[in-house]
Motif scaffolding. Structure first.
Motif, PDB file in Angstrom:
ATOM      1  N   LEU A  41       1.204   5.581 -20.172  1.00 18.54           N
ATOM      2  CA  LEU A  41       1.539   5.450 -18.761  1.00 18.54           C
ATOM      3  C   LEU A  41       0.458   6.108 -17.929  1.00 18.54           C
ATOM      4  O   LEU A  41       0.048   7.234 -18.217  1.00 18.54           O
ATOM      5  CB  LEU A  41       2.889   6.136 -18.486  1.00 18.54           C
ATOM      6  CG  LEU A  41       3.347   6.243 -17.043  1.00 18.54           C
ATOM      7  CD1 LEU A  41       3.639   4.853 -16.476  1.00 18.54           C
ATOM      8  CD2 LEU A  41       4.590   7.119 -16.965  1.00 18.54           C
ATOM      9  N   VAL A  42      -0.004   5.408 -16.931  1.00 19.85           N
ATOM     10  CA  VAL A  42      -0.967   5.970 -15.992  1.00 19.85           C
ATOM     11  C   VAL A  42      -0.252   6.117 -14.662  1.00 19.85           C
ATOM     12  O   VAL A  42       0.324   5.158 -14.146  1.00 19.85           O
ATOM     13  CB  VAL A  42      -2.206   5.059 -15.837  1.00 19.85           C
ATOM     14  CG1 VAL A  42      -3.142   5.606 -14.775  1.00 19.85           C
ATOM     15  CG2 VAL A  42      -2.921   4.913 -17.169  1.00 19.85           C
ATOM     16  N   VAL A  43      -0.269   7.320 -14.115  1.00 18.35           N
ATOM     17  CA  VAL A  43       0.386   7.592 -12.842  1.00 18.35           C
ATOM     18  C   VAL A  43      -0.697   7.759 -11.785  1.00 18.35           C
ATOM     19  O   VAL A  43      -1.567   8.616 -11.912  1.00 18.35           O
ATOM     20  CB  VAL A  43       1.255   8.868 -12.921  1.00 18.35           C
ATOM     21  CG1 VAL A  43       1.886   9.175 -11.578  1.00 18.35           C
ATOM     22  CG2 VAL A  43       2.305   8.717 -14.008  1.00 18.35           C
ATOM     23  N   GLU A  44      -0.641   6.933 -10.774  1.00 21.13           N
ATOM     24  CA  GLU A  44      -1.606   6.994  -9.680  1.00 21.13           C
ATOM     25  C   GLU A  44      -0.993   7.765  -8.516  1.00 21.13           C
ATOM     26  O   GLU A  44       0.213   7.665  -8.270  1.00 21.13           O
ATOM     27  CB  GLU A  44      -1.975   5.579  -9.214  1.00 21.13           C
ATOM     28  CG  GLU A  44      -2.633   4.725 -10.275  1.00 21.13           C
ATOM     29  CD  GLU A  44      -4.015   5.198 -10.653  1.00 21.13           C
ATOM     30  OE1 GLU A  44      -4.658   5.908  -9.848  1.00 21.13           O
ATOM     31  OE2 GLU A  44      -4.461   4.860 -11.761  1.00 21.13           O
ATOM     32  N   PRO A  45      -1.806   8.533  -7.796  1.00 25.89           N
ATOM     33  CA  PRO A  45      -1.269   9.266  -6.649  1.00 25.89           C
ATOM     34  C   PRO A  45      -0.847   8.312  -5.533  1.00 25.89           C
ATOM     35  O   PRO A  45      -1.421   7.234  -5.380  1.00 25.89           O
ATOM     36  CB  PRO A  45      -2.441  10.137  -6.196  1.00 25.89           C
ATOM     37  CG  PRO A  45      -3.648   9.473  -6.739  1.00 25.89           C
ATOM     38  CD  PRO A  45      -3.227   8.752  -7.981  1.00 25.89           C
ATOM     39  N   GLN A  46       0.158   8.723  -4.798  1.00 31.09           N
ATOM     40  CA  GLN A  46       0.607   7.950  -3.643  1.00 31.09           C
ATOM     41  C   GLN A  46      -0.041   8.564  -2.406  1.00 31.09           C
ATOM     42  O   GLN A  46       0.480   9.508  -1.811  1.00 31.09           O
ATOM     43  CB  GLN A  46       2.126   7.961  -3.540  1.00 31.09           C
ATOM     44  CG  GLN A  46       2.789   7.239  -4.694  1.00 31.09           C
ATOM     45  CD  GLN A  46       4.292   7.288  -4.602  1.00 31.09           C
ATOM     46  OE1 GLN A  46       4.872   8.266  -4.155  1.00 31.09           O
ATOM     47  NE2 GLN A  46       4.929   6.215  -5.027  1.00 31.09           N
ATOM     48  N   VAL A  47      -1.179   8.025  -2.044  1.00 32.84           N
ATOM     49  CA  VAL A  47      -1.994   8.587  -0.977  1.00 32.84           C
ATOM     50  C   VAL A  47      -1.219   8.678   0.333  1.00 32.84           C
ATOM     51  O   VAL A  47      -1.375   9.635   1.093  1.00 32.84           O
ATOM     52  CB  VAL A  47      -3.286   7.756  -0.799  1.00 32.84           C
ATOM     53  CG1 VAL A  47      -4.130   8.302   0.333  1.00 32.84           C
ATOM     54  CG2 VAL A  47      -4.073   7.738  -2.098  1.00 32.84           C
TER      55      VAL A  47
END
Length: 62
Positions: free
Chosen positions: A33-39
């Motif tokens: 799982l890759v979690v991307e920041p919620q800018v």
């Protein structure tokens, strides 16, 4: 395997079974799982963190 134990295993393997830590990581770690920041939430979080820090300072935690 708990994360700390896995990290220790990778480091140990990087000095014994592999030539370096990059090779050990490539061989031993997989990403499910890759979690991307919620800018868009950054500003809200910064504001709340500032409030948290202020409360901590008022209570003597710095």
């Amino acid at each position: 395997m708990p994360e700390a134990a896995m990290g220790a295993a990778v480091i140990a393997a990087s000095r014994t079974f592999y030539e370096n830590i990059d090779q050990a990581v490539q061989s031993m770690i997989r990403h499910d799982l890759v979690v991307e920041p919620q800018v868009d939430l950054h500003e809200r979080y910064q504001k709340r963190y500032g409030e948290f820090r202020k409360i901590c300072a008022e209570r003597g935690y710095e």
